[in-house]
Design a protein around this motif. Structure first.
Motif, mmCIF file in Angstrom:
data_model
loop_
_atom_site.group_PDB
_atom_site.id
_atom_site.type_symbol
_atom_site.label_atom_id
_atom_site.label_comp_id
_atom_site.label_asym_id
_atom_site.label_seq_id
_atom_site.Cartn_x
_atom_site.Cartn_y
_atom_site.Cartn_z
ATOM 1 N N LEU A 109 0.524 -1.559 -0.213
ATOM 2 C CA LEU A 109 0.262 -0.115 -0.191
ATOM 3 C C LEU A 109 0.813 1.443 -0.140
ATOM 4 N N SER A 110 1.523 1.232 1.280
ATOM 5 C CA SER A 110 2.996 2.431 0.608
ATOM 6 C C SER A 110 3.696 2.658 -0.625
ATOM 7 N N ALA A 111 3.566 1.705 -1.466
ATOM 8 C CA ALA A 111 4.305 1.794 -2.621
ATOM 9 C C ALA A 111 3.852 1.642 -3.445
ATOM 10 N N ARG B 87 1.576 4.378 -11.967
ATOM 11 C CA ARG B 87 1.156 3.260 -13.128
ATOM 12 C C ARG B 87 1.880 1.670 -13.459
ATOM 13 N N SER B 88 2.807 2.108 -13.662
ATOM 14 C CA SER B 88 3.915 0.622 -14.201
ATOM 15 C C SER B 88 3.233 -1.006 -13.957
ATOM 16 N N PRO B 89 2.727 -1.709 -14.956
ATOM 17 C CA PRO B 89 2.825 -3.125 -14.422
ATOM 18 C C PRO B 89 3.705 -3.635 -13.976
ATOM 19 N N LEU B 90 4.846 -4.115 -14.603
ATOM 20 C CA LEU B 90 6.218 -4.203 -14.136
ATOM 21 C C LEU B 90 6.559 -3.534 -12.666
ATOM 22 N N ALA B 91 6.074 -1.894 -12.695
ATOM 23 C CA ALA B 91 6.531 -1.973 -11.506
ATOM 24 C C ALA B 91 5.791 -2.676 -10.190
ATOM 25 N N VAL B 92 4.248 -2.339 -10.243
ATOM 26 C CA VAL B 92 3.750 -3.067 -9.740
ATOM 27 C C VAL B 92 3.888 -4.699 -8.835
ATOM 28 N N SER C 244 8.256 2.591 -6.396
ATOM 29 C CA SER C 244 7.444 3.495 -6.318
ATOM 30 C C SER C 244 7.044 4.838 -7.002
ATOM 31 N N GLY C 245 5.550 4.711 -7.914
ATOM 32 C CA GLY C 245 5.633 5.977 -8.406
ATOM 33 C C GLY C 245 5.977 5.646 -10.242
ATOM 34 N N ALA C 246 6.691 4.809 -10.210
ATOM 35 C CA ALA C 246 7.378 4.647 -11.877
ATOM 36 C C ALA C 246 5.274 4.485 -12.966
ATOM 37 N N ALA D 215 10.815 3.232 -17.593
ATOM 38 C CA ALA D 215 11.036 3.691 -15.988
ATOM 39 C C ALA D 215 11.656 2.621 -15.312
ATOM 40 N N ALA D 216 10.539 1.333 -15.400
ATOM 41 C CA ALA D 216 10.869 0.926 -14.242
ATOM 42 C C ALA D 216 11.793 -0.747 -14.266
ATOM 43 N N ALA D 217 12.106 -0.571 -15.414
ATOM 44 C CA ALA D 217 13.593 -1.493 -15.779
ATOM 45 C C ALA D 217 14.527 -0.682 -16.180
ATOM 46 N N ALA D 218 14.370 0.797 -15.666
ATOM 47 C CA ALA D 218 15.407 1.081 -15.752
ATOM 48 C C ALA D 218 16.153 1.545 -14.124
ATOM 49 N N ILE D 219 15.057 1.732 -13.426
ATOM 50 C CA ILE D 219 15.351 1.783 -11.869
ATOM 51 C C ILE D 219 16.090 0.006 -11.302
ATOM 52 N N MET D 220 15.234 -1.072 -11.650
ATOM 53 C CA MET D 220 14.969 -2.193 -11.297
ATOM 54 C C MET D 220 16.618 -2.335 -11.704
#
Length: 129
Positions: free
Chosen positions: A62-64, A69-74, A108-110, A115-120
């Motif tokens: 819930l906090s993250a 909006r990114s399904p990969l990030a979720v 969180s917030g990706a 963007a999620a792939a770059a963060i990972m």
């Protein structure tokens, strides 16, 4: 109150015998009650821990996930929260903990999968497993 005398010779023996037998019986009853309480605590402790783990994971998610909006990030936030709840307190996994904390905080917030792939990738580089 009747006192022991010639008319009631067993009176004092009867009560002294009950008192002597009552204390061990009471002690046995207290021990039995203690065993029952310990057994109940042990029997019900596993479901309580599991519920607490589920609650901890839900709070982490819930906090993250809030503005993500990114399904990969979720997906990776959920996986990281699960790992942190299950393994976060283990000294054997201390070297991996930073990576999963990085994922939860930074994903969180990706807004996109790119963007999620770059963060990972950045979390992996800054916290090698």
């Amino acid at each position: 109150m009747i006192t022991p005398n010639a008319n009631y010779p067993a009176f004092s023996e009867k009560f002294s015998h009950q008192a002597a037998c009552g204390k061990p019986a009471r002690a046995l009853l207290h021990r039995l009650a203690g065993v029952v309480v310990v057994a109940m605590v042990v029997a019900f402790s596993a479901p309580v821990v599991a519920q607490t783990d589920l609650e901890r994971q839900a709070q982490c998610e819930l906090s993250a996930i809030r503005d993500t909006r990114s399904p990969l990030a979720v997906q990776y936030i959920r996986s990281a929260c699960n790992w942190l709840v299950v393994n976060g307190d283990s000294l054997l996994n201390a070297s991996s903990k930073g990576y999963y904390i990085c994922l939860v905080r930074q994903l969180s917030g990706a807004q996109s999968n790119e963007a999620a792939a770059a963060i990972m990738s950045a979390c992996r580089t800054s916290n090698p497993l």
